[in-house]
Scaffold this motif. Structure first.
Motif, PDB file in Angstrom:
ATOM      1  N   GLY A 173      14.609 118.630 -20.329  1.00 40.86           N
ATOM      2  CA  GLY A 173      13.506 119.709 -19.555  1.00 40.86           C
ATOM      3  C   GLY A 173      13.818 120.120 -17.929  1.00 40.86           C
ATOM      4  O   GLY A 173      13.700 120.833 -17.444  1.00 40.86           O
ATOM      5  N   THR A 174      15.032 118.666 -17.529  1.00 44.72           N
ATOM      6  CA  THR A 174      15.203 119.217 -16.250  1.00 44.72           C
ATOM      7  C   THR A 174      16.467 120.274 -16.125  1.00 44.72           C
ATOM      8  O   THR A 174      16.507 120.544 -14.843  1.00 44.72           O
ATOM      9  CB  THR A 174      15.052 117.579 -14.853  1.00 44.72           C
ATOM     10  OG1 THR A 174      15.523 117.351 -15.519  1.00 44.72           O
ATOM     11  CG2 THR A 174      13.769 117.158 -15.042  1.00 44.72           C
ATOM     12  N   GLU A 175      17.056 119.574 -17.039  1.00 41.91           N
ATOM     13  CA  GLU A 175      18.448 120.281 -16.884  1.00 41.91           C
ATOM     14  C   GLU A 175      18.883 121.868 -16.809  1.00 41.91           C
ATOM     15  O   GLU A 175      17.966 122.636 -17.889  1.00 41.91           O
ATOM     16  CB  GLU A 175      19.221 119.661 -17.835  1.00 41.91           C
ATOM     17  CG  GLU A 175      19.986 118.492 -17.313  1.00 41.91           C
ATOM     18  CD  GLU A 175      20.881 117.889 -18.487  1.00 41.91           C
ATOM     19  OE1 GLU A 175      21.269 118.918 -19.406  1.00 41.91           O
ATOM     20  OE2 GLU A 175      21.551 117.094 -18.639  1.00 41.91           O
ATOM     21  N   ASN A 176      19.276 122.642 -16.316  1.00 42.79           N
ATOM     22  CA  ASN A 176      19.956 123.831 -16.580  1.00 42.79           C
ATOM     23  C   ASN A 176      20.051 124.417 -17.526  1.00 42.79           C
ATOM     24  O   ASN A 176      20.942 123.828 -17.669  1.00 42.79           O
ATOM     25  CB  ASN A 176      20.743 124.641 -15.058  1.00 42.79           C
ATOM     26  CG  ASN A 176      21.278 126.001 -14.837  1.00 42.79           C
ATOM     27  OD1 ASN A 176      20.556 126.543 -16.380  1.00 42.79           O
ATOM     28  ND2 ASN A 176      21.815 126.029 -14.111  1.00 42.79           N
ATOM     29  N   ILE A 177      19.449 125.255 -18.045  1.00 46.60           N
ATOM     30  CA  ILE A 177      20.399 126.093 -19.655  1.00 46.60           C
ATOM     31  C   ILE A 177      21.441 126.196 -19.534  1.00 46.60           C
ATOM     32  O   ILE A 177      22.430 125.840 -20.749  1.00 46.60           O
ATOM     33  CB  ILE A 177      18.967 127.331 -20.095  1.00 46.60           C
ATOM     34  CG1 ILE A 177      19.643 127.744 -21.035  1.00 46.60           C
ATOM     35  CG2 ILE A 177      20.215 128.531 -19.170  1.00 46.60           C
ATOM     36  CD1 ILE A 177      19.312 127.203 -22.264  1.00 46.60           C
ATOM     37  N   PHE A 178      22.121 126.560 -18.501  1.00 43.60           N
ATOM     38  CA  PHE A 178      24.226 126.594 -18.560  1.00 43.60           C
ATOM     39  C   PHE A 178      24.667 125.037 -18.283  1.00 43.60           C
ATOM     40  O   PHE A 178      25.354 125.140 -19.338  1.00 43.60           O
ATOM     41  CB  PHE A 178      24.320 127.535 -17.549  1.00 43.60           C
ATOM     42  CG  PHE A 178      24.277 128.772 -17.182  1.00 43.60           C
ATOM     43  CD1 PHE A 178      24.260 129.816 -17.873  1.00 43.60           C
ATOM     44  CD2 PHE A 178      22.938 129.634 -16.031  1.00 43.60           C
ATOM     45  CE1 PHE A 178      23.409 131.024 -18.533  1.00 43.60           C
ATOM     46  CE2 PHE A 178      22.545 130.691 -16.674  1.00 43.60           C
ATOM     47  CZ  PHE A 178      22.996 131.433 -17.874  1.00 43.60           C
ATOM     48  N   LYS A 179      23.988 124.236 -17.948  1.00 43.52           N
ATOM     49  CA  LYS A 179      24.284 123.003 -17.747  1.00 43.52           C
ATOM     50  C   LYS A 179      24.084 122.603 -19.961  1.00 43.52           C
ATOM     51  O   LYS A 179      24.821 121.416 -19.887  1.00 43.52           O
ATOM     52  CB  LYS A 179      23.715 122.686 -17.015  1.00 43.52           C
ATOM     53  CG  LYS A 179      24.232 121.905 -15.552  1.00 43.52           C
ATOM     54  CD  LYS A 179      23.427 121.793 -15.022  1.00 43.52           C
ATOM     55  CE  LYS A 179      23.787 121.648 -13.217  1.00 43.52           C
ATOM     56  NZ  LYS A 179      22.594 120.460 -12.172  1.00 43.52           N
ATOM     57  N   ARG A 180      22.919 122.513 -20.083  1.00 44.71           N
ATOM     58  CA  ARG A 180      23.102 122.146 -21.180  1.00 44.71           C
ATOM     59  C   ARG A 180      24.005 123.014 -22.290  1.00 44.71           C
ATOM     60  O   ARG A 180      24.578 121.752 -23.159  1.00 44.71           O
ATOM     61  CB  ARG A 180      21.528 122.308 -21.732  1.00 44.71           C
ATOM     62  CG  ARG A 180      20.444 121.113 -20.948  1.00 44.71           C
ATOM     63  CD  ARG A 180      19.239 121.707 -22.149  1.00 44.71           C
ATOM     64  NE  ARG A 180      18.801 122.862 -21.371  1.00 44.71           N
ATOM     65  CZ  ARG A 180      17.904 122.641 -21.921  1.00 44.71           C
ATOM     66  NH1 ARG A 180      16.884 122.182 -22.836  1.00 44.71           N
ATOM     67  NH2 ARG A 180      17.316 124.402 -21.024  1.00 44.71           N
ATOM     68  N   LEU A 181      24.036 124.074 -22.011  1.00 44.85           N
ATOM     69  CA  LEU A 181      25.113 124.545 -22.681  1.00 44.85           C
ATOM     70  C   LEU A 181      26.694 124.621 -23.111  1.00 44.85           C
ATOM     71  O   LEU A 181      27.617 124.174 -23.897  1.00 44.85           O
ATOM     72  CB  LEU A 181      25.189 125.970 -23.095  1.00 44.85           C
ATOM     73  CG  LEU A 181      24.403 126.616 -23.217  1.00 44.85           C
ATOM     74  CD1 LEU A 181      23.663 128.509 -22.937  1.00 44.85           C
ATOM     75  CD2 LEU A 181      23.484 127.782 -24.373  1.00 44.85           C
ATOM     76  N   ARG A 182      27.012 123.982 -21.678  1.00 43.77           N
ATOM     77  CA  ARG A 182      27.914 123.982 -21.520  1.00 43.77           C
ATOM     78  C   ARG A 182      28.447 122.558 -22.056  1.00 43.77           C
ATOM     79  O   ARG A 182      29.431 122.315 -22.843  1.00 43.77           O
ATOM     80  CB  ARG A 182      28.321 123.722 -19.526  1.00 43.77           C
ATOM     81  CG  ARG A 182      29.249 123.228 -19.236  1.00 43.77           C
ATOM     82  CD  ARG A 182      29.544 123.203 -17.474  1.00 43.77           C
ATOM     83  NE  ARG A 182      30.928 122.519 -17.264  1.00 43.77           N
ATOM     84  CZ  ARG A 182      31.657 122.644 -16.563  1.00 43.77           C
ATOM     85  NH1 ARG A 182      30.973 123.136 -15.166  1.00 43.77           N
ATOM     86  NH2 ARG A 182      32.728 121.918 -15.777  1.00 43.77           N
ATOM     87  N   ARG A 183      26.876 121.289 -22.053  1.00 45.75           N
ATOM     88  CA  ARG A 183      27.615 120.219 -22.471  1.00 45.75           C
ATOM     89  C   ARG A 183      27.839 120.124 -23.135  1.00 45.75           C
ATOM     90  O   ARG A 183      28.372 119.502 -24.622  1.00 45.75           O
ATOM     91  CB  ARG A 183      26.565 119.350 -22.037  1.00 45.75           C
ATOM     92  CG  ARG A 183      26.349 117.448 -22.409  1.00 45.75           C
ATOM     93  CD  ARG A 183      25.512 117.005 -22.104  1.00 45.75           C
ATOM     94  NE  ARG A 183      24.046 117.160 -23.051  1.00 45.75           N
ATOM     95  CZ  ARG A 183      22.704 117.349 -22.210  1.00 45.75           C
ATOM     96  NH1 ARG A 183      22.824 116.923 -21.316  1.00 45.75           N
ATOM     97  NH2 ARG A 183      22.033 117.743 -22.551  1.00 45.75           N
ATOM     98  N   PHE A 184      27.170 121.146 -24.197  1.00 43.01           N
ATOM     99  CA  PHE A 184      27.050 121.007 -25.997  1.00 43.01           C
ATOM    100  C   PHE A 184      28.450 121.994 -26.261  1.00 43.01           C
ATOM    101  O   PHE A 184      28.858 120.862 -27.450  1.00 43.01           O
ATOM    102  CB  PHE A 184      25.751 122.324 -25.972  1.00 43.01           C
ATOM    103  CG  PHE A 184      26.176 122.665 -27.538  1.00 43.01           C
ATOM    104  CD1 PHE A 184      25.422 121.775 -28.466  1.00 43.01           C
ATOM    105  CD2 PHE A 184      26.534 124.236 -27.978  1.00 43.01           C
ATOM    106  CE1 PHE A 184      25.339 122.097 -30.017  1.00 43.01           C
ATOM    107  CE2 PHE A 184      27.112 124.552 -29.620  1.00 43.01           C
ATOM    108  CZ  PHE A 184      26.349 123.671 -30.468  1.00 43.01           C
ATOM    109  N   PHE A 185      28.981 122.665 -25.740  1.00 45.75           N
ATOM    110  CA  PHE A 185      30.115 122.562 -26.021  1.00 45.75           C
ATOM    111  C   PHE A 185      31.142 121.968 -26.121  1.00 45.75           C
ATOM    112  O   PHE A 185      31.792 121.992 -27.241  1.00 45.75           O
ATOM    113  CB  PHE A 185      30.443 124.565 -25.591  1.00 45.75           C
ATOM    114  CG  PHE A 185      29.843 125.288 -26.159  1.00 45.75           C
ATOM    115  CD1 PHE A 185      29.860 125.747 -27.400  1.00 45.75           C
ATOM    116  CD2 PHE A 185      28.588 126.453 -25.109  1.00 45.75           C
ATOM    117  CE1 PHE A 185      29.281 126.801 -27.866  1.00 45.75           C
ATOM    118  CE2 PHE A 185      28.442 127.138 -25.818  1.00 45.75           C
ATOM    119  CZ  PHE A 185      28.629 127.727 -26.828  1.00 45.75           C
TER     120      PHE A 185
END
Length: 140
Positions: free
Chosen positions: A76-88
């Motif tokens: 919940g604390t991570e930015n959406i773009f950081k999560r997407l980047r980590r996912f990819f």
């Protein structure tokens, strides 16, 4: 090792107590260290003795809420773009692990699939035609 396997498989089921089975699973090397690198292979101790299977669900039930709360707090604390980047990044890392077929294997597999689909289509078409003829003959 064979003594533990005998206990697990029931060779000495009458002489071992539930405490012995619990201590045998706790004594496995590397079972409790979370920092060990995963090998991708299942541990043979996972399908442990029947006496220790009664203990394992209780441990999982206790640790599930703590793990999910920790994950949801970090997610919940991570930015959406950081999560997407980590996912990819993780997707690419998994795709690098894939053993891709070479051209010859790919052509062979594709040919097998196309031939199988053609045979099954012809079989179903033939059965459908036979049933239609049979039903029309029967009810005429």
């Amino acid at each position: 090792m064979s003594e533990e396997r005998g206990k697990r498989d029931g060779g000495t089921a009458g002489t071992s107590s539930p405490e012995d089975a619990g201590s045998a699973t706790d004594a496995t090397p590397g079972a409790s260290s979370a920092s060990a690198a995963p090998t991708g292979k299942k541990s043979p101790r996972r399908s442990a003795a029947p006496a220790s299977t009664a203990v394992a669900p209780a441990r999982r039930a206790e640790s599930q809420p703590a793990k999910s709360a920790a994950r949801s707090g970090a997610q919940g604390t991570e930015n959406i773009f950081k999560r997407l980047r980590r996912f990819f990044r993780e997707v690419l890392a998994e795709l690098r692990k894939v053993i891709w077929p070479n051209r010859k294997q790919l052509v062979t597999y594709t040919t097998v699939v196309v031939v199988f689909v053609a045979v099954m289509t012809a079989l179903i078409f033939g059965l459908d035609l036979a049933f239609v003829k049979g039903v029309s003959w029967l009810f005429g």
